[in-house]
Design an enzyme around this catalytic site. Structure first.
Site, PDB file in Angstrom:
ATOM      1  N   HIS A   1      -9.016   1.258   5.164  1.00 41.58           N
ATOM      2  CA  HIS A   1      -7.929   1.447   5.659  1.00 41.58           C
ATOM      3  C   HIS A   1      -8.113   2.395   7.089  1.00 41.58           C
ATOM      4  CE1 HIS A   1      -3.798   2.406   6.702  1.00 41.58           C
ATOM      5  NE2 HIS A   1      -3.491   1.473   5.919  1.00 41.58           N
TER       6      HIS A   1
ATOM      7  N   GLU B   1      -5.042  -5.124  10.425  1.00 44.85           N
ATOM      8  CA  GLU B   1      -4.207  -4.271  10.712  1.00 44.85           C
ATOM      9  C   GLU B   1      -4.192  -3.388  12.130  1.00 44.85           C
ATOM     10  OE1 GLU B   1      -1.785  -2.927   6.780  1.00 44.85           O
ATOM     11  OE2 GLU B   1      -3.946  -1.465   7.115  1.00 44.85           O
TER      12      GLU B   1
ATOM     13  N   GLY C   1       3.029   2.183  10.841  1.00 41.44           N
ATOM     14  CA  GLY C   1       3.951   3.135  10.804  1.00 41.44           C
ATOM     15  C   GLY C   1       4.712   3.386  11.898  1.00 41.44           C
TER      16      GLY C   1
ATOM     17  N   SER D   1       3.911  -2.517  10.252  1.00 41.95           N
ATOM     18  CA  SER D   1       5.420  -2.376  10.453  1.00 41.95           C
ATOM     19  C   SER D   1       5.908  -3.741  10.301  1.00 41.95           C
ATOM     20  CB  SER D   1       5.507  -2.247  11.802  1.00 41.95           C
ATOM     21  OG  SER D   1       5.206  -0.823  12.024  1.00 41.95           O
TER      22      SER D   1
ATOM     23  N   GLY E   1       3.285  -1.263   4.235  1.00 40.09           N
ATOM     24  CA  GLY E   1       3.340   0.172   4.005  1.00 40.09           C
ATOM     25  C   GLY E   1       4.714   0.602   3.531  1.00 40.09           C
ATOM     26  N   GLY E   2       5.253   1.176   4.440  1.00 40.96           N
ATOM     27  CA  GLY E   2       6.641   1.826   4.349  1.00 40.96           C
ATOM     28  C   GLY E   2       7.718   0.757   3.552  1.00 40.96           C
TER      29      GLY E   2
ATOM     30  N   ASN F   1       0.882  -1.213   0.066  1.00 37.69           N
ATOM     31  CA  ASN F   1       0.044   0.016  -0.155  1.00 37.69           C
ATOM     32  C   ASN F   1       0.834   1.485  -0.023  1.00 37.69           C
ATOM     33  OD1 ASN F   1      -1.777   2.055   0.355  1.00 37.69           O
ATOM     34  ND2 ASN F   1      -2.237   1.228   2.553  1.00 37.69           N
ATOM     35  N   TRP F   2       1.080   1.977  -1.264  1.00 35.41           N
ATOM     36  CA  TRP F   2       2.016   3.025  -1.089  1.00 35.41           C
ATOM     37  C   TRP F   2       1.510   4.350  -0.637  1.00 35.41           C
ATOM     38  CZ3 TRP F   2       3.736   2.593  -7.086  1.00 35.41           C
ATOM     39  CH2 TRP F   2       4.450   1.424  -7.147  1.00 35.41           C
ATOM     40  N   LYS F   3       0.181   4.210  -0.347  1.00 35.85           N
ATOM     41  CA  LYS F   3      -0.397   5.462   0.456  1.00 35.85           C
ATOM     42  C   LYS F   3      -0.213   6.623  -0.267  1.00 35.85           C
ATOM     43  CE  LYS F   3      -0.005   3.156   4.878  1.00 35.85           C
ATOM     44  NZ  LYS F   3       0.231   3.170   6.219  1.00 35.85           N
TER      45      LYS F   3
ATOM     46  N   GLU G   1      -6.287   4.761   8.106  1.00 32.40           N
ATOM     47  CA  GLU G   1      -6.186   6.185   7.786  1.00 32.40           C
ATOM     48  C   GLU G   1      -7.346   6.711   7.314  1.00 32.40           C
ATOM     49  OE1 GLU G   1      -2.502   5.519   5.679  1.00 32.40           O
ATOM     50  OE2 GLU G   1      -1.539   4.587   7.587  1.00 32.40           O
TER      51      GLU G   1
HETATM   52  P1  13P Z   1       3.658   0.195   7.590  1.00 33.48           P
HETATM   53  O1  13P Z   1       3.914  -1.245   7.111  1.00 33.48           O
HETATM   54  O2  13P Z   1       4.044   1.273   7.149  1.00 33.48           O
HETATM   55  O3  13P Z   1       3.260   0.046   9.154  1.00 33.48           O
HETATM   56  O4  13P Z   1       2.061   0.294   7.145  1.00 33.48           O
HETATM   57  C1  13P Z   1       1.078  -0.604   7.299  1.00 33.48           C
HETATM   58  C2  13P Z   1      -0.034  -0.456   6.412  1.00 33.48           C
HETATM   59  O5  13P Z   1      -0.891   0.603   6.805  1.00 33.48           O
HETATM   60  C3  13P Z   1      -0.480  -0.921   5.411  1.00 33.48           C
HETATM   61  O6  13P Z   1      -1.783  -0.680   4.731  1.00 33.48           O
END
Ligand code: 13P
Length: 252
Positions: free
Chosen positions: A97, A169, A175, A215, A236-237, A9-11, A99
């Site tokens: 998600h 999640e 994050g 993470s 994510g990251g 997920n590149w956000k 967020e």
């Molecule tokens: P991180 O891997 O950066 O913690 O993010 C997870 C995420 O929100 C994937 O949708």
């Protein structure tokens, strides 16, 4: 047999050029990997979906959307419909998600509508949910997850579940560098499968892929993925760096 999935997920990261480059790099990195029964997915922002799909063409990388509006069309400034996504060959959409829930007020009720729109359009969703830190501290995490699933998904017919991928999640792990332990992930995933079995049947429960997100890094992926009810990850990251994402794919 349910699929294994590693999804990035590149956000709100990567412009058009960077998105294409990352896909090209990923294509080269996994070219010789044996990916039997494993799906590799990336989710760029809306504006970069079409060129990312072209860039991924001819590879096994799937390009999916990060969100979608539930209405067919109309006066919803800034929103994107299922029709628009399908027209550029998007087949899967991430929904719910944390967020989106936190910053854009998405609720279980609006997510239930979005899930219905997914199914009406023969799309697939990667449906995200998970508890807050205070829920876990107060030992409410199972109840919170159960209500998120019940409210948004348990109105569905059993047959609809072939179009659903779940992504657990825990919000406190997103994050933050703090992951759920492999045991915590397994415990929650097994619980999720048990409530799906209770509501539907064993076939539905065993058929749904449940991803862990929060993470996930090259250093912890293998241990998390080794758990029997963890079918992959939503990353994510670490999905923004080709070496890290490739290492996580190899871990599965
Ligand atoms: P991180 O891997 O950066 O913690 O993010 C997870 C995420 O929100 C994937 O949708």
């Amino acid at each position: 047999m349910r699929s294994k999935i590693v999804a990035g997920n590149w956000k709100m990261n990567n412009n058009n050029k960077e998105s294409i480059q990352l896909i090209e790099d990923l294509k080269a990195a996994i070219k010789n990997e044996e990916l039997s029964n494993t799906r590799v997915i990336v989710a760029p922002t809306f504006v970069n979906l079409a060129t990312s799909i072209s860039a991924a063409n001819g590879s096994s990388i799937e390009v999916v959307a990060q969100n979608m509006h539930q209405a067919k069309n109309g006066a919803y400034t800034g929103e994107i419909s299922a029709d628009m996504l399908k027209a550029i060959d998007v087949k899967t959409v991430i929904l719910g998600h944390s967020e989106r829930r936190t910053y854009f007020n998405e609720t279980d009720a609006s997510l239930a509508e979005k899930v219905d729109a997914i199914l009406a359009n023969d799309l697939e969703t990667i449906f995200c949910f998970g508890e807050l830190l205070e829920d876990r501290k107060s030992d409410n995490h199972f109840a919170v997850v159960e209500s998120q699933l019940k409210n948004a998904l348990f109105h569905l017919e059993a047959s609809a579940w072939k179009s659903i991928v779940l992504a657990y999640e825990p919000v406190w792990a997103i994050g933050t560098g703090e992951t759920a332990s492999p045991e915590q992930a397994q415990e929650m995933h097994a619980f999720i499968r048990s409530i799906i079995e209770k509501k539907y049947n064993k076939e539905v429960a065993d058929g749904v892929s449940i991803l862990y997100g929060g993470s996930v890094k090259p250093a912890n992926a293998e241990e998390i993925f080794s758990k029997p009810d963890v079918d992959g990850g939503l990353i994510g990251g670490a999905a923004l760096k080709v070496a890290d994402f490739t290492a996580i794919i190899k871990a599965i």
